[in-house]
Design a protein around this motif. Structure first.
Motif, PDB file in Angstrom:
ATOM      1  N   ALA A 123       0.831  -1.205   0.000  1.00 41.86           N
ATOM      2  CA  ALA A 123       0.000   0.000   0.000  1.00 41.86           C
ATOM      3  C   ALA A 123       0.867   1.258   0.000  1.00 41.86           C
ATOM      4  O   ALA A 123       0.579   2.225  -0.717  1.00 41.86           O
ATOM      5  CB  ALA A 123      -0.916  -0.008   1.220  1.00 41.86           C
ATOM      6  N   ALA A 165       1.088   4.095  -2.996  1.00 46.71           N
ATOM      7  CA  ALA A 165       0.800   5.504  -2.720  1.00 46.71           C
ATOM      8  C   ALA A 165       1.976   6.376  -3.164  1.00 46.71           C
ATOM      9  O   ALA A 165       1.793   7.392  -3.846  1.00 46.71           O
ATOM     10  CB  ALA A 165       0.535   5.705  -1.222  1.00 46.71           C
ATOM     11  N   ALA A 166       3.194   5.972  -2.800  1.00 41.83           N
ATOM     12  CA  ALA A 166       4.375   6.771  -3.136  1.00 41.83           C
ATOM     13  C   ALA A 166       4.585   6.835  -4.640  1.00 41.83           C
ATOM     14  O   ALA A 166       4.988   7.866  -5.188  1.00 41.83           O
ATOM     15  CB  ALA A 166       5.609   6.180  -2.454  1.00 41.83           C
ATOM     16  N   SER A 214       2.457   7.015  -6.906  1.00 45.10           N
ATOM     17  CA  SER A 214       1.546   7.954  -7.569  1.00 45.10           C
ATOM     18  C   SER A 214       2.067   9.386  -7.520  1.00 45.10           C
ATOM     19  O   SER A 214       1.535  10.263  -8.204  1.00 45.10           O
ATOM     20  CB  SER A 214       0.150   7.875  -6.940  1.00 45.10           C
ATOM     21  OG  SER A 214       0.186   8.343  -5.602  1.00 45.10           O
ATOM     22  N   ALA A 215       3.088   9.656  -6.699  1.00 40.49           N
ATOM     23  CA  ALA A 215       3.681  11.004  -6.656  1.00 40.49           C
ATOM     24  C   ALA A 215       4.658  11.221  -7.802  1.00 40.49           C
ATOM     25  O   ALA A 215       5.033  12.366  -8.101  1.00 40.49           O
ATOM     26  CB  ALA A 215       4.403  11.222  -5.332  1.00 40.49           C
ATOM     27  N   LEU A 268      -4.793   4.658   0.104  1.00 43.72           N
ATOM     28  CA  LEU A 268      -3.919   5.676   0.672  1.00 43.72           C
ATOM     29  C   LEU A 268      -3.358   6.529  -0.458  1.00 43.72           C
ATOM     30  O   LEU A 268      -2.821   6.006  -1.438  1.00 43.72           O
ATOM     31  CB  LEU A 268      -2.792   4.966   1.436  1.00 43.72           C
ATOM     32  CG  LEU A 268      -1.805   5.854   2.173  1.00 43.72           C
ATOM     33  CD1 LEU A 268      -2.502   6.588   3.314  1.00 43.72           C
ATOM     34  CD2 LEU A 268      -0.658   5.002   2.708  1.00 43.72           C
ATOM     35  N   GLN A 269      -3.488   7.843  -0.339  1.00 49.99           N
ATOM     36  CA  GLN A 269      -2.935   8.763  -1.331  1.00 49.99           C
ATOM     37  C   GLN A 269      -1.539   9.191  -0.917  1.00 49.99           C
ATOM     38  O   GLN A 269      -1.192   9.158   0.277  1.00 49.99           O
ATOM     39  CB  GLN A 269      -3.831   9.998  -1.463  1.00 49.99           C
ATOM     40  CG  GLN A 269      -5.262   9.683  -1.874  1.00 49.99           C
ATOM     41  CD  GLN A 269      -5.333   8.958  -3.205  1.00 49.99           C
ATOM     42  OE1 GLN A 269      -4.666   9.328  -4.176  1.00 49.99           O
ATOM     43  NE2 GLN A 269      -6.136   7.914  -3.258  1.00 49.99           N
ATOM     44  N   TRP A 270      -0.749   9.633  -1.900  1.00 49.60           N
ATOM     45  CA  TRP A 270       0.658   9.920  -1.599  1.00 49.60           C
ATOM     46  C   TRP A 270       0.799  11.055  -0.603  1.00 49.60           C
ATOM     47  O   TRP A 270       1.703  11.034   0.249  1.00 49.60           O
ATOM     48  CB  TRP A 270       1.463  10.192  -2.869  1.00 49.60           C
ATOM     49  CG  TRP A 270       1.271  11.518  -3.540  1.00 49.60           C
ATOM     50  CD1 TRP A 270       0.467  11.808  -4.594  1.00 49.60           C
ATOM     51  CD2 TRP A 270       1.933  12.744  -3.198  1.00 49.60           C
ATOM     52  NE1 TRP A 270       0.568  13.121  -4.933  1.00 49.60           N
ATOM     53  CE2 TRP A 270       1.459  13.733  -4.099  1.00 49.60           C
ATOM     54  CE3 TRP A 270       2.853  13.109  -2.227  1.00 49.60           C
ATOM     55  CZ2 TRP A 270       1.904  15.054  -4.052  1.00 49.60           C
ATOM     56  CZ3 TRP A 270       3.291  14.427  -2.181  1.00 49.60           C
ATOM     57  CH2 TRP A 270       2.806  15.386  -3.092  1.00 49.60           C
ATOM     58  N   LEU A 326       0.256   9.648   2.867  1.00 49.98           N
ATOM     59  CA  LEU A 326       1.465   8.941   3.296  1.00 49.98           C
ATOM     60  C   LEU A 326       2.524   9.952   3.711  1.00 49.98           C
ATOM     61  O   LEU A 326       3.168   9.815   4.747  1.00 49.98           O
ATOM     62  CB  LEU A 326       1.983   8.064   2.157  1.00 49.98           C
ATOM     63  CG  LEU A 326       3.292   7.329   2.429  1.00 49.98           C
ATOM     64  CD1 LEU A 326       3.107   6.280   3.524  1.00 49.98           C
ATOM     65  CD2 LEU A 326       3.816   6.658   1.152  1.00 49.98           C
ATOM     66  N   PHE A 352       9.426   6.786  -1.747  1.00 52.68           N
ATOM     67  CA  PHE A 352       9.281   7.699  -2.882  1.00 52.68           C
ATOM     68  C   PHE A 352      10.439   7.553  -3.861  1.00 52.68           C
ATOM     69  O   PHE A 352      10.266   7.700  -5.056  1.00 52.68           O
ATOM     70  CB  PHE A 352       9.167   9.150  -2.394  1.00 52.68           C
ATOM     71  CG  PHE A 352       7.861   9.444  -1.707  1.00 52.68           C
ATOM     72  CD1 PHE A 352       7.740   9.369  -0.335  1.00 52.68           C
ATOM     73  CD2 PHE A 352       6.735   9.790  -2.451  1.00 52.68           C
ATOM     74  CE1 PHE A 352       6.530   9.624   0.299  1.00 52.68           C
ATOM     75  CE2 PHE A 352       5.526  10.050  -1.837  1.00 52.68           C
ATOM     76  CZ  PHE A 352       5.413   9.969  -0.453  1.00 52.68           C
TER      77      PHE A 352
END
Lengths: 133, 161
Positions: free
Chosen positions: A48, A52-53, A55-56, B97-99, B102, B122
């Motif tokens: 997860a 999430a990371a 998508s940045a 969960l969106q970045w 996080l 990241f």
């Protein structure tokens, strides 16, 4: 066999243990339902968080040319010299001064444009490659 | 000696993750792009210092990290402002969960934990690359990352309604 360090379970999940130690940890996990549950939980969280990371991420526009570089490669210089010599050879065939002057100016303009275009293409980063994930 | 062309080839697949890492630190897409640009140029200027036997990604992310810190110092006030407004629309379906969620949880942790988690998630750095970027022994990475993950899980659990 060395007892399991809690940090080793994460490292096992990450594939960062040595082969020998990974085999030992795998055996411990297979023998313990509690360890297996903990590994599953760590794996779910990690998945997860990674998603999430990711998508940045985005593809930035870059120009890779250091300050102070001339940004003119040897290829560029050779092409410009060849262009100038070719045009100069044509100009020498004209006796009329005005025509020769105009053709010289055209040659200078073409060489300048050629240097500019080729220099911009030197070391440019590709702009449309897909984002690495 | 690492050539400029080899540098560009090695750097290209890292750019997306680098931009994501910089974005998580700087919370602004344009600042993130500036940081990646600066790091790309600085890496080019320092190519002679790169030891090809060491992980390239770790070496370059150390440069990127410093560029991000430089920009943060210049734009410190912006850290308290809301995120840039160019976030993608939330996809319909199950919530995930969106970045930025996080990132907000990571920001609540200690600086050491923030650092290693951002680089790991990241930047997608391996343990060897993390050791190279942070300048710590590889053995330290395993325990530090484990503790950071525990802290992050506790923080995210606290953030749940």
């Amino acid at each position: 066999m060395t007892p399991l360090n809690p940090a080793e379970l994460s490292a096992y999940l990450d594939g960062e243990l040595s082969e020998t130690r990974a085999r030992e940890v795998a055996a411990m996990i297979a023998a313990s339902p509690a360890l297996l549950d903990e590994l599953d939980m760590l794996g779910s969280r990690d998945t997860a968080w990674r998603a999430a990371a990711r998508s940045a991420a985005f593809r930035p526009a870059l120009r890779l040319r250091a300050a102070g570089d001339t940004a003119v490669s040897g290829k560029t210089i050779m092409v410009c010299i060849a262009l100038f010599v070719a045009i100069a050879a044509v100009v020498r065939g004209f006796d009329n001064l005005a025509v020769s002057l105009v053709l010289n100016l055209v040659a200078a303009a073409l060489v300048s444009i050629g240097v500019y275009v080729l220099a911009r293409s030197d070391l440019a980063m590709p702009r449309d490659a897909p984002v690495a994930t | 000696m690492f050539s400029q062309a080899a540098y560009a080839r090695a750097l290209d697949p890292l750019l997306g993750q680098a931009a994501g890492y910089a974005r998580s630190l700087l919370r602004d897409r344009h600042d993130a792009e500036d940081a990646v640009q600066q790091a790309a140029l600085r890496g080019l200027q320092r190519l002679e210092s790169y030891d090809a036997t060491r992980p390239f990604k770790g070496w370059w992310f150390a440069i990127l990290r410093h560029c991000c810190i430089d920009i943060m110092r210049q734009t410190r006030a912006r850290r308290s402002e809301p995120l840039d407004d160019n976030e993608p629309e939330q996809p319909t379906g199950e919530p995930s969960l969106q970045w930025w969620e996080l990132d907000a949880a990571i920001t609540a942790l200690s600086p050491a934990h923030q650092e290693i988690l951002r680089l790991r998630y990241f930047g997608d750095l391996s343990y060897a690359e993390l050791a190279e970027t942070l300048g710590v022994p590889p053995g330290t990475i395993m325990s530090r990352l484990h503790l950071a993950r525990k802290a992050l899980a506790a923080q995210l659990h606290e953030d749940e309604p």
